[in-house]
Design a protein around this motif. Structure first.
Motif, PDB file in Angstrom:
ATOM      1  N   LEU A  47       0.846  -1.195   0.000  1.00 28.28           N
ATOM      2  CA  LEU A  47       0.000   0.000   0.000  1.00 28.28           C
ATOM      3  C   LEU A  47       0.883   1.247   0.000  1.00 28.28           C
ATOM      4  N   HIS A  48       0.502   2.219  -0.821  1.00 29.44           N
ATOM      5  CA  HIS A  48       1.179   3.512  -0.842  1.00 29.44           C
ATOM      6  C   HIS A  48       0.166   4.559  -0.380  1.00 29.44           C
ATOM      7  N   GLY A  58      -1.861  11.052  -5.108  1.00 27.02           N
ATOM      8  CA  GLY A  58      -1.253   9.774  -5.455  1.00 27.02           C
ATOM      9  C   GLY A  58      -1.575   8.636  -4.530  1.00 27.02           C
ATOM     10  N   ASN A  59      -2.353   8.877  -3.468  1.00 27.37           N
ATOM     11  CA  ASN A  59      -2.681   7.821  -2.513  1.00 27.37           C
ATOM     12  C   ASN A  59      -3.396   6.657  -3.177  1.00 27.37           C
ATOM     13  N   ASP A  60      -3.009   5.434  -2.781  1.00 27.95           N
ATOM     14  CA  ASP A  60      -3.815   4.273  -3.137  1.00 27.95           C
ATOM     15  C   ASP A  60      -5.171   4.366  -2.430  1.00 27.95           C
ATOM     16  N   HIS A  61      -6.085   3.485  -2.840  1.00 28.84           N
ATOM     17  CA  HIS A  61      -7.422   3.447  -2.228  1.00 28.84           C
ATOM     18  C   HIS A  61      -7.703   2.031  -1.758  1.00 28.84           C
ATOM     19  N   LEU A  62      -8.043   1.914  -0.486  1.00 27.28           N
ATOM     20  CA  LEU A  62      -8.387   0.626   0.105  1.00 27.28           C
ATOM     21  C   LEU A  62      -9.854   0.644   0.497  1.00 27.28           C
ATOM     22  N   VAL A  63     -10.617  -0.256  -0.109  1.00 27.37           N
ATOM     23  CA  VAL A  63     -12.049  -0.350   0.148  1.00 27.37           C
ATOM     24  C   VAL A  63     -12.347  -1.699   0.783  1.00 27.37           C
ATOM     25  N   PRO A 137      -1.212   7.182 -11.100  1.00 31.73           N
ATOM     26  CA  PRO A 137      -0.790   5.783 -10.949  1.00 31.73           C
ATOM     27  C   PRO A 137      -1.269   5.090  -9.683  1.00 31.73           C
ATOM     28  N   TYR A 138      -2.220   5.665  -8.956  1.00 33.44           N
ATOM     29  CA  TYR A 138      -2.657   4.989  -7.732  1.00 33.44           C
ATOM     30  C   TYR A 138      -3.346   3.667  -8.056  1.00 33.44           C
ATOM     31  N   ARG A 139      -3.306   2.780  -7.086  1.00 34.13           N
ATOM     32  CA  ARG A 139      -3.971   1.487  -7.212  1.00 34.13           C
ATOM     33  C   ARG A 139      -5.191   1.441  -6.297  1.00 34.13           C
ATOM     34  N   VAL A 140      -6.134   0.601  -6.651  1.00 30.56           N
ATOM     35  CA  VAL A 140      -7.349   0.398  -5.864  1.00 30.56           C
ATOM     36  C   VAL A 140      -7.345  -1.037  -5.369  1.00 30.56           C
ATOM     37  N   TRP A 141      -7.370  -1.205  -4.072  1.00 34.85           N
ATOM     38  CA  TRP A 141      -7.384  -2.519  -3.435  1.00 34.85           C
ATOM     39  C   TRP A 141      -8.739  -2.711  -2.759  1.00 34.85           C
ATOM     40  N   PRO A 278       5.034   5.934   1.183  1.00 31.68           N
ATOM     41  CA  PRO A 278       4.322   7.125   0.696  1.00 31.68           C
ATOM     42  C   PRO A 278       3.925   6.968  -0.762  1.00 31.68           C
ATOM     43  N   PRO A 279       2.904   7.708  -1.175  1.00 27.91           N
ATOM     44  CA  PRO A 279       2.502   7.666  -2.579  1.00 27.91           C
ATOM     45  C   PRO A 279       3.460   8.495  -3.426  1.00 27.91           C
ATOM     46  N   PRO A 280       3.421   8.319  -4.751  1.00 28.36           N
ATOM     47  CA  PRO A 280       4.232   9.179  -5.612  1.00 28.36           C
ATOM     48  C   PRO A 280       3.772  10.630  -5.510  1.00 28.36           C
TER      49      PRO A 280
END
Length: 611
Positions: A47-48, A58-63, A137-141, A278-280
Motif C-alpha cells: 500500500l502507498h 497519489g494515494n492508493d485506495h483501500l475499500v 498511478p494509484y492502485r485500488v485494493w 508514501p505515494p508518488p
C-alpha cells in the motif's frame, strides 16, 4: 518488514480486532481474523498511502467491501499510526468515528460499506477515475468476502472491470468458507471462483491466505500484471488462531466468548508500527471552470425535458471540466448521448448494469468528480440500495430518470417510472426535482450541480410546452405560482407533465367562474412549505395531481408541509392507482385519472362538499 514481522503484525491485527469487539460487546472479530494476514502484508509492503494527508492525489485506495470486518480496518489504521489504541477501544460507541461499518466520517474511508456487494463495484468506479479521469498511478485494493460473491452486483463489477482492462484494480477475496449462518455456496473451492472470474478477463492468483510469503508474491504479481485486473483468491480460516472459534459455525458477528484467553492464545498484545510507503508525488488534473451558457428555448415551443437534459448536460460539460456523465446503455433515450458526442473522454457507458452504473458514479465522486448518472426512472429502482448507501457515504452525485410515468405511452408499465419520486424522497438529505419545461430543466440542472448529497431530476419522454422564458430562475426548495387571484377557491398543484394538465384544468374552471390557483411544485424535496401554507389559507382546498403512484410522491410531499400542527386544507389526491397497459400518452393520463378533466372533476367535488 520481513516475513517473521509480517506474521507478528497479522497476529497484532487479530488481537486488536478481538479487543475492539470485546470493548464494544458486539462486532465481527472472526471475519476480521481470517483476513488479518492478507491486510498485514498489504499495509506493510504494497500500500502507498499518506495517512497524514488523505486527500493526496497519489494515494492508493483501500475499500473494505466486507465492511463488517471493520475491526480489522481500524486495527490497520492503528498500526499505520492513524488512530490511537484509546480510540480503537471506542469501537461502536456513541459518538465514535469507528462505527460498526466504515463510513467517510473517517478521512481515510472513501465510501461507506456494509451492504454486501457494493465495495467492488465502487472500487471499479475509483479505478475508472484513476485510469481515464485523474490519469494517476494509484492502485485500488478491495477486500471482498466470499459470502458477497453471491451478489449479482459483484459480477457486474467483475465484467465491467475486465471489459475496461482496469489493471490498477485488485480484488482480494477472503475465502473463509463460513457465512453468517453456515457454509458459503462454494466453501473452499477456490477454482470455482477463479474459473468464473477469469471468464470476465481477470488475472487470478490462488493463494493460502495465511502464508505471508505467498500473499506477498501474489500482491507483487497483481502490481506487475498489465491490461487486466487481478483477483487474489485466498483460502483462509474464519476466527484464525483461536481454537474456540476457528472455522466454527455460530461465531459470526459476536465478540469472542473469552477475549483474554483468546488474546493469550494469539500471543498477547503487540505494538508494532508500520511505516506505510508514501505515494508518488503527483498532481491531480486541472479541472477548468468557465462561464456556463445554458441552452435557451422559446416560449410556446414544445420540447421534451429529456432533450433539455441532454443539451444542458453538454453545456455543463463545456463549462466545467469536473462534470462526467454515466449512462446505462439508453443514452439515445435519456439524451446523454449529446454529452458523449462533445465530451467523449468524460462519458462512461456502463451498459445494462444499473448497480454498477450507480456504483461507478459513487466511486468517481469520491475522487472529486461531479457525476450525472442517467437511465430510465423505472430502472433506477434496481439500484436503490446503491442510492441508499450513497447517502450513507455522504456522496454528492446527480441522477436523471427519464421516461417517467404513464405519459410515456405505448411502451407500457415495465418502462414507466411510477415509484421513483418515493424512492429518492426517502433517501437521507436528498433533493428531488421535477421540471415541467425545457428552460426550467436547464436551470434546475445548473442549481443541482454543486448541491451536496443525492440529487434526482425527473424528466419526461414526450414534448411539453415551454412556458417559462430563459431568463426565469428556479431555486431548489421553491415553487412557482402560475395562476393566482384574491378570488381563488381551490389550488391545483402539479409538476412535470401534470402541471400542464393543471393549467388546462384552471382554464376550464374559469369558464365556470371558478377561480383556481395553480402551483408548479417543481421542487418535490425540499418542498416550498411557505407557498403551500399561503395557498391553504387563501383557498382551503387542494387538488394534487402526479404521474406517479400515490405513495411517497408529490401528494405526500404536500401533506407533509402541514405536519407542524397547523390546520391542513381539504385535499383531493390524483395519482396513478391503476395498472397501466399500452395506450397513447393522452389516453394514459385519462385512464389513470390525472388529466385536465379529472382535475376539473376533483375540484368540483371539493367545492360541492363545502367547508
Amino acid at each position: 518488514m520481513d516475513y517473521d514481522n509480517l506474521r507478528e503484525l497479522g497476529q497484532q491485527l487479530r488481537v486488536d480486532a478481538v479487543r475492539a469487539a470485546d470493548a464494544a460487546g458486539s462486532g465481527h472479530p472472526t471475519s476480521s481474523m481470517s483476513a488479518a494476514d492478507l491486510m498485514a502484508v498489504l499495509l506493510a509492503r504494497h500500500l502507498h498511502y499518506d495517512f497524514g494527508e488523505p486527500a493526496r492525489p497519489g494515494n492508493d485506495h483501500l475499500v473494505f467491501s466486507k465492511g463488517h470486518a471493520s475491526p480489522l480496518l481500524y486495527a490497520l489504521y492503528k498500526a499505520g499510526g492513524a488512530v490511537t489504541d484509546e480510540e480503537l477501544l471506542t469501537f461502536r460507541a456513541e459518538g465514535s468515528r469507528l462505527e460498526g461499518h466504515p463510513t467517510p466520517q473517517l478521512p481515510w474511508v472513501d465510501v461507506a460499506t456494509g451492504s454486501l456487494g457494493q465495495g467492488l463495484p465502487v472500487g471499479v468506479g475509483i479505478a475508472l477515475a484513476g485510469k481515464h479521469l485523474d490519469r494517476l498511478p494509484y492502485r485500488v485494493w478491495v477486500l471482498c468476502g466470499d459470502s458477497e460473491m453471491a451478489e449479482g452486483s459483484m459480477w457486474e463489477a467483475f465484467e465491467h472491470a475486465g471489459h475496461e482492462r482496469l489493471d490498477n484494480l485488485t480484488a482480494v477475496i477472503d475465502v473463509n468458507r463460513l457465512g453468517q449462518r453456515g457454509p458459503t455456496r462454494h466453501e473452499w473451492d477456490l477454482d470455482a471462483y477463479a474459473h468464473r472470474i477469469r471468464s470476465f478477463g481477470w488475472h487470478t492468483v490462488e493463494v493460502d491466505g495465511h502464508d505471508v510469503a505467498a500473499v506477498d508474491e501474489a500482491y507483487a504479481e497483481a502490481r506487475s500484471t498489465a491490461l487486466r485486473p487481478t483477483a487474489i483468491i485466498a483460502r483462509t480460516r474464519k476466527g484464525r488462531g483461536v481454537q474456540a472459534v476457528e472455522d466454527r459455525e455460530g461465531a459470526h458477528g459476536k465478540p469472542l466468548p473469552d477475549a483474554a484467553e483468546a488474546i493469550a492464545e494469539l500471543g498477547g498484545r503487540r505494538d508494532l508500527a508500520v511505516d506505510v510507503a508514501p505515494p508518488p508525488d503527483v498532481r491531480a488534473p486541472h479541472r477548468a471552470h468557465e462561464d456556463l451558457v445554458l441552452p435557451h428555448y422559446e416560449t410556446g415551443d414544445s420540447v421534451a425535458t429529456r432533450d433539455a437534459y441532454g443539451a444542458a448536460l453538454t453545456a455543463l460539460g463545456a463549462a466545467r471540466g469536473d462534470v462526467v456523465a454515466l449512462d446505462g446503455e439508453v443514452s439515445d433515450s435519456t439524451r446523454s448521448r449529446a454529452f458523449a458526442k462533445d465530451h467523449p473522454d468524460r462519458f462512461f457507458e456502463c451498459y445494462i448494469a444499473e448497480q454498477q452504473l450507480v456504483a461507478a458514479g459513487v466511486g468517481m465522486q469520491a475522487r472529486g468528480w461531479t457525476p450525472f448518472v442517467s437511465t430510465f426512472a423505472a430502472f433506477l429502482t434496481r439500484a436503490h440500495d446503491f442510492v441508499r448507501m450513497a447517502a450513507v457515504s455522504r456522496a454528492s452525485l446527480n441522477f436523471a430518470g427519464s421516461h417517467a410515468g404513464v405519459a410515456i405511452g405505448e411502451d407500457g408499465p415495465s418502462q414507466m417510472g411510477l415509484e421513483d419520486l418515493a424512492m429518492f424522497r426517502a433517501v437521507h438529505d436528498s433533493t428531488v426535482l421535477y421540471p415541467c419545461d425545457a428552460n426550467q430543466t436547464a436551470r434546475l440542472m445548473s442549481a443541482m450541480t454543486d448541491r451536496p448529497g443525492v440529487n434526482y431530476l425527473r424528466t419526461s419522454r414526450g414534448a411539453t410546452p415551454v412556458i417559462y422564458g430563459p431568463e426565469e430562475r428556479f431555486q431548489v426548495g421553491g415553487s412557482t405560482v402560475l395562476r393566482s387571484s384574491d378570488a381563488d377557491q381551490v389550488t391545483l398543484i402539479g409538476a412535470g407533465v401534470t402541471l400542464h394538465e393543471a393549467l388546462a384544468a384552471a382554464d376550464r374552471l374559469a369558464e365556470e367562474d371558478i377561480a383556481a390557483r395553480v402551483i408548479d411544485l417543481y421542487s418535490v424535496k425540499p418542498v416550498d412549505a411557505e407557498t403551500l401554507h399561503t395557498a391553504a389559507d387563501a383557498t382551503g382546498r387542494f387538488v394534487t395531481v402526479e404521474d406517479h403512484r400515490p405513495e411517497g410522491g408529490l401528494g405526500d410531499a404536500v401533506l407533509e408541509a402541514f405536519t407542524d400542527g397547523r390546520r391542513a386544507p381539504r385535499v383531493a389526491r390524483l395519482a396513478v392507482r391503476n395498472l397501466p397497459a399500452s395506450a397513447g400518452a393522452e389516453r394514459q393520463l385519462a385512464i389513470a385519472g390525472i388529466d385536465a378533466e379529472a382535475i376539473v372533476g376533483a375540484a368540483r367535488r371539493l367545492l360541492a362538499a363545502g367547508d
